[in-house]
Design a protein around this motif. Structure first.
Motif, PDB file in Angstrom:
ATOM      1  N   ALA A  73      31.723  47.117  30.104  1.00  0.00           N
ATOM      2  CA  ALA A  73      30.550  46.371  30.766  1.00  0.00           C
ATOM      3  C   ALA A  73      29.237  47.255  30.470  1.00  0.00           C
ATOM      4  O   ALA A  73      28.213  47.174  30.438  1.00  0.00           O
ATOM      5  CB  ALA A  73      30.989  46.487  32.155  1.00  0.00           C
TER       6      ALA A  73
ATOM      7  N   GLY B 156      40.404  37.871  23.479  1.00  0.00           N
ATOM      8  CA  GLY B 156      40.390  39.013  22.538  1.00  0.00           C
ATOM      9  C   GLY B 156      41.600  39.526  22.721  1.00  0.00           C
ATOM     10  O   GLY B 156      42.026  39.922  23.828  1.00  0.00           O
TER      11      GLY B 156
ATOM     12  N   LEU C 231      34.557  46.616  44.615  1.00  0.00           N
ATOM     13  CA  LEU C 231      34.216  46.855  43.240  1.00  0.00           C
ATOM     14  C   LEU C 231      33.210  48.059  43.417  1.00  0.00           C
ATOM     15  O   LEU C 231      32.032  47.872  43.861  1.00  0.00           O
ATOM     16  CB  LEU C 231      33.583  45.528  42.399  1.00  0.00           C
ATOM     17  CG  LEU C 231      33.302  45.671  40.998  1.00  0.00           C
ATOM     18  CD1 LEU C 231      34.510  46.061  40.271  1.00  0.00           C
ATOM     19  CD2 LEU C 231      32.340  44.513  40.323  1.00  0.00           C
ATOM     20  N   PRO C 232      33.451  49.143  42.510  1.00  0.00           N
ATOM     21  CA  PRO C 232      32.381  50.411  42.921  1.00  0.00           C
ATOM     22  C   PRO C 232      30.942  49.980  42.539  1.00  0.00           C
ATOM     23  O   PRO C 232      30.912  49.138  41.569  1.00  0.00           O
ATOM     24  CB  PRO C 232      32.930  51.401  41.752  1.00  0.00           C
ATOM     25  CG  PRO C 232      34.275  51.042  41.590  1.00  0.00           C
ATOM     26  CD  PRO C 232      34.557  49.647  41.805  1.00  0.00           C
TER      27      PRO C 232
ATOM     28  N   TRP D  66      46.986  45.341  45.119  1.00  0.00           N
ATOM     29  CA  TRP D  66      46.626  44.216  45.732  1.00  0.00           C
ATOM     30  C   TRP D  66      47.702  42.859  45.176  1.00  0.00           C
ATOM     31  O   TRP D  66      47.662  41.859  45.958  1.00  0.00           O
ATOM     32  CB  TRP D  66      45.347  43.668  44.895  1.00  0.00           C
ATOM     33  CG  TRP D  66      44.277  44.544  45.160  1.00  0.00           C
ATOM     34  CD1 TRP D  66      44.313  46.110  45.366  1.00  0.00           C
ATOM     35  CD2 TRP D  66      42.789  44.390  45.016  1.00  0.00           C
ATOM     36  NE1 TRP D  66      42.917  46.516  45.348  1.00  0.00           N
ATOM     37  CE2 TRP D  66      42.115  45.532  45.174  1.00  0.00           C
ATOM     38  CE3 TRP D  66      42.170  43.144  44.662  1.00  0.00           C
ATOM     39  CZ2 TRP D  66      40.744  45.558  45.191  1.00  0.00           C
ATOM     40  CZ3 TRP D  66      40.831  43.270  44.462  1.00  0.00           C
ATOM     41  CH2 TRP D  66      39.959  44.286  44.741  1.00  0.00           C
TER      42      TRP D  66
ATOM     43  N   GLY E 219      40.034  41.690  36.561  1.00  0.00           N
ATOM     44  CA  GLY E 219      38.839  41.586  35.903  1.00  0.00           C
ATOM     45  C   GLY E 219      39.112  41.111  34.642  1.00  0.00           C
ATOM     46  O   GLY E 219      40.270  40.551  34.499  1.00  0.00           O
TER      47      GLY E 219
ATOM     48  N   GLY F 225      33.356  37.314  33.522  1.00  0.00           N
ATOM     49  CA  GLY F 225      33.162  36.014  33.323  1.00  0.00           C
ATOM     50  C   GLY F 225      34.089  35.373  32.557  1.00  0.00           C
ATOM     51  O   GLY F 225      34.206  34.039  32.104  1.00  0.00           O
TER      52      GLY F 225
ATOM     53  N   MET G 244      42.819  47.245  29.250  1.00  0.00           N
ATOM     54  CA  MET G 244      41.420  46.892  28.372  1.00  0.00           C
ATOM     55  C   MET G 244      42.066  46.242  27.163  1.00  0.00           C
ATOM     56  O   MET G 244      42.681  46.820  26.456  1.00  0.00           O
ATOM     57  CB  MET G 244      40.572  47.765  28.514  1.00  0.00           C
ATOM     58  CG  MET G 244      39.179  47.480  28.113  1.00  0.00           C
ATOM     59  SD  MET G 244      38.133  47.039  29.256  1.00  0.00           S
ATOM     60  CE  MET G 244      37.260  48.476  29.566  1.00  0.00           C
ATOM     61  N   HIS G 245      41.270  45.287  26.605  1.00  0.00           N
ATOM     62  CA  HIS G 245      41.285  45.000  25.237  1.00  0.00           C
ATOM     63  C   HIS G 245      42.876  44.034  24.900  1.00  0.00           C
ATOM     64  O   HIS G 245      43.047  43.916  23.707  1.00  0.00           O
ATOM     65  CB  HIS G 245      40.976  45.963  24.388  1.00  0.00           C
ATOM     66  CG  HIS G 245      39.532  46.652  24.369  1.00  0.00           C
ATOM     67  ND1 HIS G 245      38.580  46.000  24.527  1.00  0.00           N
ATOM     68  CD2 HIS G 245      39.604  47.923  24.385  1.00  0.00           C
ATOM     69  CE1 HIS G 245      37.692  46.793  24.762  1.00  0.00           C
ATOM     70  NE2 HIS G 245      38.127  48.045  24.742  1.00  0.00           N
TER      71      HIS G 245
ATOM     72  N   THR H 138      37.898  39.517  39.979  1.00  0.00           N
ATOM     73  CA  THR H 138      37.403  40.247  40.887  1.00  0.00           C
ATOM     74  C   THR H 138      36.339  41.448  40.472  1.00  0.00           C
ATOM     75  O   THR H 138      35.698  42.444  40.694  1.00  0.00           O
ATOM     76  CB  THR H 138      38.478  41.547  41.421  1.00  0.00           C
ATOM     77  OG1 THR H 138      38.975  42.146  40.297  1.00  0.00           O
ATOM     78  CG2 THR H 138      39.783  40.764  42.156  1.00  0.00           C
TER      79      THR H 138
ATOM     80  N   THR I  11      46.000  44.972  37.109  1.00  0.00           N
ATOM     81  CA  THR I  11      46.010  46.307  36.238  1.00  0.00           C
ATOM     82  C   THR I  11      46.794  47.402  37.156  1.00  0.00           C
ATOM     83  O   THR I  11      47.118  47.234  38.403  1.00  0.00           O
ATOM     84  CB  THR I  11      44.463  46.747  36.290  1.00  0.00           C
ATOM     85  OG1 THR I  11      43.978  47.055  37.473  1.00  0.00           O
ATOM     86  CG2 THR I  11      43.598  46.181  35.210  1.00  0.00           C
TER      87      THR I  11
HETATM   88  P1  NAD Z   1      38.433  45.528  33.926  1.00  0.00           P
HETATM   89  O1  NAD Z   1      39.297  44.064  34.119  1.00  0.00           O
HETATM   90  O2  NAD Z   1      38.845  46.226  32.889  1.00  0.00           O
HETATM   91  O3  NAD Z   1      38.323  46.415  35.222  1.00  0.00           O
HETATM   92  C1  NAD Z   1      37.964  47.589  35.163  1.00  0.00           C
HETATM   93  C2  NAD Z   1      38.428  48.306  36.028  1.00  0.00           C
HETATM   94  O4  NAD Z   1      38.031  47.921  37.572  1.00  0.00           O
HETATM   95  C3  NAD Z   1      40.085  48.095  36.215  1.00  0.00           C
HETATM   96  O5  NAD Z   1      40.721  49.259  36.554  1.00  0.00           O
HETATM   97  C4  NAD Z   1      40.118  47.323  37.483  1.00  0.00           C
HETATM   98  O6  NAD Z   1      41.346  47.223  37.920  1.00  0.00           O
HETATM   99  C5  NAD Z   1      39.215  47.617  38.303  1.00  0.00           C
HETATM  100  N1  NAD Z   1      38.755  46.564  39.334  1.00  0.00           N
HETATM  101  C6  NAD Z   1      38.385  45.242  38.871  1.00  0.00           C
HETATM  102  N2  NAD Z   1      37.767  44.562  40.049  1.00  0.00           N
HETATM  103  C7  NAD Z   1      38.021  45.771  40.989  1.00  0.00           C
HETATM  104  C8  NAD Z   1      37.606  45.591  42.400  1.00  0.00           C
HETATM  105  N3  NAD Z   1      37.123  44.201  42.988  1.00  0.00           N
HETATM  106  N4  NAD Z   1      37.564  46.496  43.111  1.00  0.00           N
HETATM  107  C9  NAD Z   1      38.008  47.891  42.499  1.00  0.00           C
HETATM  108  N5  NAD Z   1      38.420  47.957  41.206  1.00  0.00           N
HETATM  109  C10 NAD Z   1      38.300  46.654  40.419  1.00  0.00           C
HETATM  110  O7  NAD Z   1      37.112  45.015  33.519  1.00  0.00           O
HETATM  111  P2  NAD Z   1      35.812  43.883  33.009  1.00  0.00           P
HETATM  112  O8  NAD Z   1      34.622  44.349  32.640  1.00  0.00           O
HETATM  113  O9  NAD Z   1      36.164  42.819  34.159  1.00  0.00           O
HETATM  114  O10 NAD Z   1      36.706  43.234  31.829  1.00  0.00           O
HETATM  115  C11 NAD Z   1      36.625  44.013  30.460  1.00  0.00           C
HETATM  116  C12 NAD Z   1      37.547  43.291  29.508  1.00  0.00           C
HETATM  117  O11 NAD Z   1      37.490  41.698  29.658  1.00  0.00           O
HETATM  118  C13 NAD Z   1      37.302  43.781  28.230  1.00  0.00           C
HETATM  119  O12 NAD Z   1      38.634  43.945  27.548  1.00  0.00           O
HETATM  120  C14 NAD Z   1      36.510  42.365  27.465  1.00  0.00           C
HETATM  121  O13 NAD Z   1      36.678  42.373  26.179  1.00  0.00           O
HETATM  122  C15 NAD Z   1      37.242  41.291  28.409  1.00  0.00           C
HETATM  123  N6  NAD Z   1      36.350  39.981  28.429  1.00  0.00           N
HETATM  124  C16 NAD Z   1      36.611  39.055  28.018  1.00  0.00           C
HETATM  125  C17 NAD Z   1      35.953  37.697  28.136  1.00  0.00           C
HETATM  126  C18 NAD Z   1      36.463  36.603  27.465  1.00  0.00           C
HETATM  127  O14 NAD Z   1      35.746  35.420  27.487  1.00  0.00           O
HETATM  128  N7  NAD Z   1      37.689  36.578  26.561  1.00  0.00           N
HETATM  129  C19 NAD Z   1      34.698  37.873  28.735  1.00  0.00           C
HETATM  130  C20 NAD Z   1      34.672  39.097  29.258  1.00  0.00           C
HETATM  131  C21 NAD Z   1      35.179  40.211  29.242  1.00  0.00           C
END
Ligand code: NAD
Length: 354
Positions: free
Chosen positions: A255, A130, A160-161, A47, A95, A122, A68-69, A118, A41
């Protein structure tokens, strides 16, 4: 225990351990690849650049526009870049959003993907993708999008916050709770689900108290891995359906939506899935699953109300309508009255009720 079942293991190679990011070059070579495109992202671009530095000539490019999405426009832009630099594999560092982009590329090219998660979402353990096109999110399941290799390195989660750690961990837990009562559940996945819930239930409060606690972080990541396998292997029901509807319709954060809804959906399904919910409660060291989840959400300071993350009260009618529109299997039948009451409580931040 279910007396009849089908169990099929998903073939991802998993490398788990503190500092294991160091094996990335070997893992790329192991796939027979030598020209990696690193994805992230925008906030994690630095990173991705560091990883590119470590990979040297094995990295042919960095694309840091994952969002996202998984919007199709972003995937198309990444595809163009991938073609220009002649990459032969992708490394998704981040993520669910970044791993989603890696999967979207794998779907279109068949190229192998290494995921380095990160967060605790999952996605790395599932063959599910998606994608969003013209504001509509559709989900598909295809073995080609499953990452070939996943590297879980706890050191990448320390930043991760706390707030996102809490909600992301509860998002993971939701996969395991639904896997326990899934129509296609099986004994192996149920074992993983119970262990995943227990690991996250124990570790998340310690992670929130001190995000630098490596031991707790490692246990949370272990739980998230197990919960990710549950999502990839068992069918999901009311909880994931509602979160999909709420997130998509009101543009709510992924989340946080899961974290708010989980105690309510568990309370709703508990009467019709007693054995599954007994196992979930046992993993949480609680008498009742919904109480255990509600208390955990409080301990990790997760948001409790949909109204606090951007859902308008006027949206409840629409959410109920969409949640009931396309029938799907759930242990407890869905009625307008019950689902309306559930969403209203979640909107207001009231405790869950069966
Ligand atoms: P994300 O990947 O959108 O990350 C959220 C934010 O946190 C981003 O800005 C990212 O850069 C930041 N971030 C991530 N890891 C970090 C870290 N260690 N330190 C600091 N910042 C960090 O969030 P998410 O909840 O992991 O993923 C959500 C998306 O994943 C949604 O679109 C969801 O639909 C999808 N998803 C898909 C599946 C699947 O099986 N297809 C499963 C779960 C989620």
């Amino acid at each position: 225990m279910k007396r009849e079942f089908i169990y099929e293991a998903l073939p991802t190679r998993v490398i788990f351990g503190d500092g294991k990011m160091a094996v990335l070059p070997e893992e790329i070579a192991r796939l027979g690849a030598s020209r990696a495109l690193v994805l992230s992202t925008p906030p994690q671009a630095i990173w991705a650049q560091q990883v590119a530095g470590i990979l040297g000539d094995t990295c042919v490019g960095v694309f840091s526009e994952a969002t996202m999405h998984t919007p199709v426009e972003v995937t198309e832009k990444a595809m163009q870049y991938l073609t220009d630099v002649k990459a032969d594999c992708v490394v998704a560092l981040g993520g669910g959003s970044t791993i989603g982009l890696g999967k979207a590329i794998a779907l279109r090219t068949g190229l192998p993907q290494i995921a380095v998660p990160t967060t605790y979402a999952g996605s790395e353990m599932t063959p599910i993708l998606g994608q969003t096109e013209n504001g509509v999110k559709t989900t598909l399941r295809d073995a080609v999008v499953l990452p070939k290799t996943v590297i879980y390195d706890v050191s990448l989660t320390l930043t991760l916050p706390a707030a996102l750690s809490a909600t992301s961990g509860l998002n993971a837990m939701a996969h395991a709770v639904e896997a326990l009562y899934a129509q296609d559940r099986n004994p192996i996945i149920s074992l993983m689900a119970e262990e995943g819930i227990a690991a996250l239930g124990q570790s998340l409060p310690a992670v929130i108290a001190n995000p630098q606690n490596r031991e707790a972080r490692s246990r949370a990541q272990y739980g998230a891995w197990l919960c990710g396998i549950c999502l990839g292997s068992a069918g999901m029901a009311l909880h994931h359906k509602l979160c999909h509807v709420l997130g998509g319709t009101f543009d709510l954060p992924h989340a946080e939506t899961h974290a708010i809804m989980l105690p309510h959906t568990a309370a709703y399904n508990a009467p019709e899935a007693p054995e599954a919910m007994h196992r979930a409660a046992r993993a949480l060291k609680a008498d009742h699953v919904a109480d255990g989840l509600w208390l955990l959400a409080e301990r990790v300071k997760a948001p409790r109300a949909l109204k606090d993350i951007g859902m308008p009260e006027s949206g409840i009618d629409k959410a109920v309508e969409l949640a009931l529109k396309n029938p799907y299997w759930n242990p407890r039948p869905l009625t307008d009255k019950d689902i309306r009451a559930l969403i209203r409580r979640a909107w207001a931040g009231e405790p869950p009720q069966a």
